[in-house]
Scaffold this motif. Structure first.
Motif, PDB file in Angstrom:
ATOM      1  N   ASP A 196       9.578   0.309  -1.130  1.00  0.00           N
ATOM      2  CA  ASP A 196       8.461   0.909  -1.872  1.00  0.00           C
ATOM      3  C   ASP A 196       7.226   0.017  -1.839  1.00  0.00           C
ATOM      4  O   ASP A 196       6.090   0.514  -1.797  1.00  0.00           O
ATOM      5  N   ASP A 197       7.434  -1.305  -1.865  1.00  0.00           N
ATOM      6  CA  ASP A 197       6.302  -2.233  -1.803  1.00  0.00           C
ATOM      7  C   ASP A 197       5.618  -2.155  -0.429  1.00  0.00           C
ATOM      8  O   ASP A 197       4.381  -2.220  -0.337  1.00  0.00           O
ATOM      9  N   ILE A 198       6.430  -2.031   0.620  1.00  0.00           N
ATOM     10  CA  ILE A 198       5.863  -1.911   1.969  1.00  0.00           C
ATOM     11  C   ILE A 198       5.065  -0.610   2.086  1.00  0.00           C
ATOM     12  O   ILE A 198       3.949  -0.592   2.611  1.00  0.00           O
ATOM     13  N   VAL A 199       5.641   0.473   1.580  1.00  0.00           N
ATOM     14  CA  VAL A 199       4.960   1.770   1.629  1.00  0.00           C
ATOM     15  C   VAL A 199       3.623   1.700   0.904  1.00  0.00           C
ATOM     16  O   VAL A 199       2.603   2.210   1.390  1.00  0.00           O
ATOM     17  N   ALA A 200       3.606   1.040  -0.249  1.00  0.00           N
ATOM     18  CA  ALA A 200       2.375   0.956  -1.042  1.00  0.00           C
ATOM     19  C   ALA A 200       1.278   0.211  -0.292  1.00  0.00           C
ATOM     20  O   ALA A 200       0.088   0.549  -0.402  1.00  0.00           O
ATOM     21  N   MET A 201       1.663  -0.799   0.506  1.00  0.00           N
ATOM     22  CA  MET A 201       0.667  -1.578   1.236  1.00  0.00           C
ATOM     23  C   MET A 201       0.281  -0.932   2.560  1.00  0.00           C
ATOM     24  O   MET A 201      -0.873  -1.030   3.005  1.00  0.00           O
ATOM     25  N   VAL A 202       1.235  -0.278   3.204  1.00  0.00           N
ATOM     26  CA  VAL A 202       0.990   0.308   4.519  1.00  0.00           C
ATOM     27  C   VAL A 202       0.288   1.660   4.409  1.00  0.00           C
ATOM     28  O   VAL A 202      -0.528   2.024   5.266  1.00  0.00           O
ATOM     29  N   GLY A 203       0.599   2.414   3.353  1.00  0.00           N
ATOM     30  CA  GLY A 203       0.061   3.764   3.203  1.00  0.00           C
ATOM     31  C   GLY A 203      -1.440   3.866   3.379  1.00  0.00           C
ATOM     32  O   GLY A 203      -1.926   4.728   4.142  1.00  0.00           O
ATOM     33  N   PRO A 204      -2.254   3.019   2.695  1.00  0.00           N
ATOM     34  CA  PRO A 204      -3.707   3.123   2.855  1.00  0.00           C
ATOM     35  C   PRO A 204      -4.193   2.872   4.283  1.00  0.00           C
ATOM     36  O   PRO A 204      -5.162   3.499   4.733  1.00  0.00           O
ATOM     37  N   THR A 205      -3.517   1.974   5.007  1.00  0.00           N
ATOM     38  CA  THR A 205      -3.907   1.722   6.400  1.00  0.00           C
ATOM     39  C   THR A 205      -3.617   2.938   7.262  1.00  0.00           C
ATOM     40  O   THR A 205      -4.442   3.355   8.088  1.00  0.00           O
ATOM     41  N   LEU A 206      -2.440   3.529   7.081  1.00  0.00           N
ATOM     42  CA  LEU A 206      -2.112   4.739   7.819  1.00  0.00           C
ATOM     43  C   LEU A 206      -3.061   5.876   7.453  1.00  0.00           C
ATOM     44  O   LEU A 206      -3.447   6.674   8.318  1.00  0.00           O
ATOM     45  N   GLN A 207      -3.438   5.916   6.184  1.00  0.00           N
ATOM     46  CA  GLN A 207      -4.367   6.951   5.733  1.00  0.00           C
ATOM     47  C   GLN A 207      -5.683   6.852   6.498  1.00  0.00           C
ATOM     48  O   GLN A 207      -6.269   7.865   6.896  1.00  0.00           O
ATOM     49  N   ARG A 208      -6.154   5.635   6.711  1.00  0.00           N
ATOM     50  CA  ARG A 208      -7.413   5.429   7.451  1.00  0.00           C
ATOM     51  C   ARG A 208      -7.252   5.887   8.902  1.00  0.00           C
ATOM     52  O   ARG A 208      -8.143   6.542   9.450  1.00  0.00           O
ATOM     53  N   TYR A 209      -6.126   5.544   9.527  1.00  0.00           N
ATOM     54  CA  TYR A 209      -5.895   5.993  10.894  1.00  0.00           C
ATOM     55  C   TYR A 209      -5.883   7.518  10.995  1.00  0.00           C
ATOM     56  O   TYR A 209      -6.434   8.100  11.942  1.00  0.00           O
ATOM     57  N   LEU A 210      -5.254   8.172  10.027  1.00  0.00           N
ATOM     58  CA  LEU A 210      -4.976   9.596  10.117  1.00  0.00           C
ATOM     59  C   LEU A 210      -6.113  10.494   9.679  1.00  0.00           C
ATOM     60  O   LEU A 210      -6.200  11.645  10.112  1.00  0.00           O
ATOM     61  N   THR A 211      -6.986   9.988   8.783  1.00  0.00           N
ATOM     62  CA  THR A 211      -7.955  10.917   8.151  1.00  0.00           C
ATOM     63  C   THR A 211      -9.401  10.495   8.219  1.00  0.00           C
ATOM     64  O   THR A 211     -10.293  11.358   8.118  1.00  0.00           O
ATOM     65  N   GLU A 212      -9.712   9.207   8.358  1.00  0.00           N
ATOM     66  CA  GLU A 212     -11.112   8.799   8.325  1.00  0.00           C
ATOM     67  C   GLU A 212     -11.790   9.106   9.647  1.00  0.00           C
ATOM     68  O   GLU A 212     -11.277   8.811  10.716  1.00  0.00           O
ATOM     69  N   SER A 213     -12.964   9.684   9.577  1.00  0.00           N
ATOM     70  CA  SER A 213     -13.717  10.055  10.782  1.00  0.00           C
ATOM     71  C   SER A 213     -14.404   8.837  11.384  1.00  0.00           C
ATOM     72  O   SER A 213     -14.676   7.860  10.692  1.00  0.00           O
TER      73      SER A 213
END
Length: 209
Positions: A192-209
């Protein structure tokens, strides 16, 4: 004793595909071969697995393995599709609202890796890919065709294929450190700690223009 008294001679066995029987042919035999291949590759890796070993584990003639799947490389490709079946849902994890896509993807993937049933064959496939170029090429093609292309199709951002590869590479790198190399403190960190830290980075890859 004459030849006639001893009964008809057994015809010589022909080479190639074995005779069709309910026990050694058909969908059940094909499924047994595929499951045996998955287990053999998971236990022994690509280099030490043979068609003969797969056939022995499936209790069929080696010719039947060739008949259904072809070469060892093709058997490996079919086996890793079975092994990676849980991971095929990654594009579906990304699908939906943009908010939280990175966390959903990370949680989905770590859920697969944290499950001992799916982790062991995944580890075997990754180790095979790290030590054998044929295995690496098969795995690379399968991930690209079955996961990344579908994932890119779900992304409404510039360069979706590149974004999908960045996200997948990030997670594969963490999986390599955590589950294959077992590097600390990554290996013993809470998922869960890894997910919490990795999630925002993946979010940037997947959604930021």
């Amino acid at each position: 004793m004459t030849a006639a008294a001893s009964g008809p001679a057994t015809p010589p066995r022909k080479r190639g595909r074995p005779a069709r029987t309910s026990a050694s042919d058909g969908p059940a035999a094909r499924d047994r071969i595929l499951i045996a291949a998955r287990n053999e590759f998971a236990e022994h890796g690509y280099d030490k697995t043979s068609i003969r070993g797969i056939a022995k584990a499936a209790e069929v003639d080696p010719a039947l393995v060739h008949h259904y799947f072809g070469t060892k490389e093709q058997v490996f490709e079919a086996a890793i599709e079975l092994i990676f079946a849980p991971a095929m849902g990654v594009p579906d994890a990304v699908h939906g609202s943009r908010e939280g896509a990175g966390e959903r993807m990370a949680r989905y993937m770590f859920g697969i890796w944290e499950n001992p049933v799916s982790r062991l064959p995944l580890l075997a496939v990754m180790r095979s890919a790290l030590t054998n170029e044929t295995a690496a090429a098969v795995l690379r093609g399968m991930i690209e065709r079955r996961v990344l292309v579908r994932m890119a199709g779900e992304l409404d951002v510039p360069n979706p294929e590149f974004r999908a590869q960045l996200a997948a590479g990030h997670l594969i790198g963490i999986a390599l450190l955590r589950y294959v190399i077992r590097m600390e403190p990554m290996a013993s960190a809470e998922a869960d700690d890894i997910v919490a830290m990795v999630g925002p980075t993946l979010q940037r890859y997947l959604t930021e223009s």
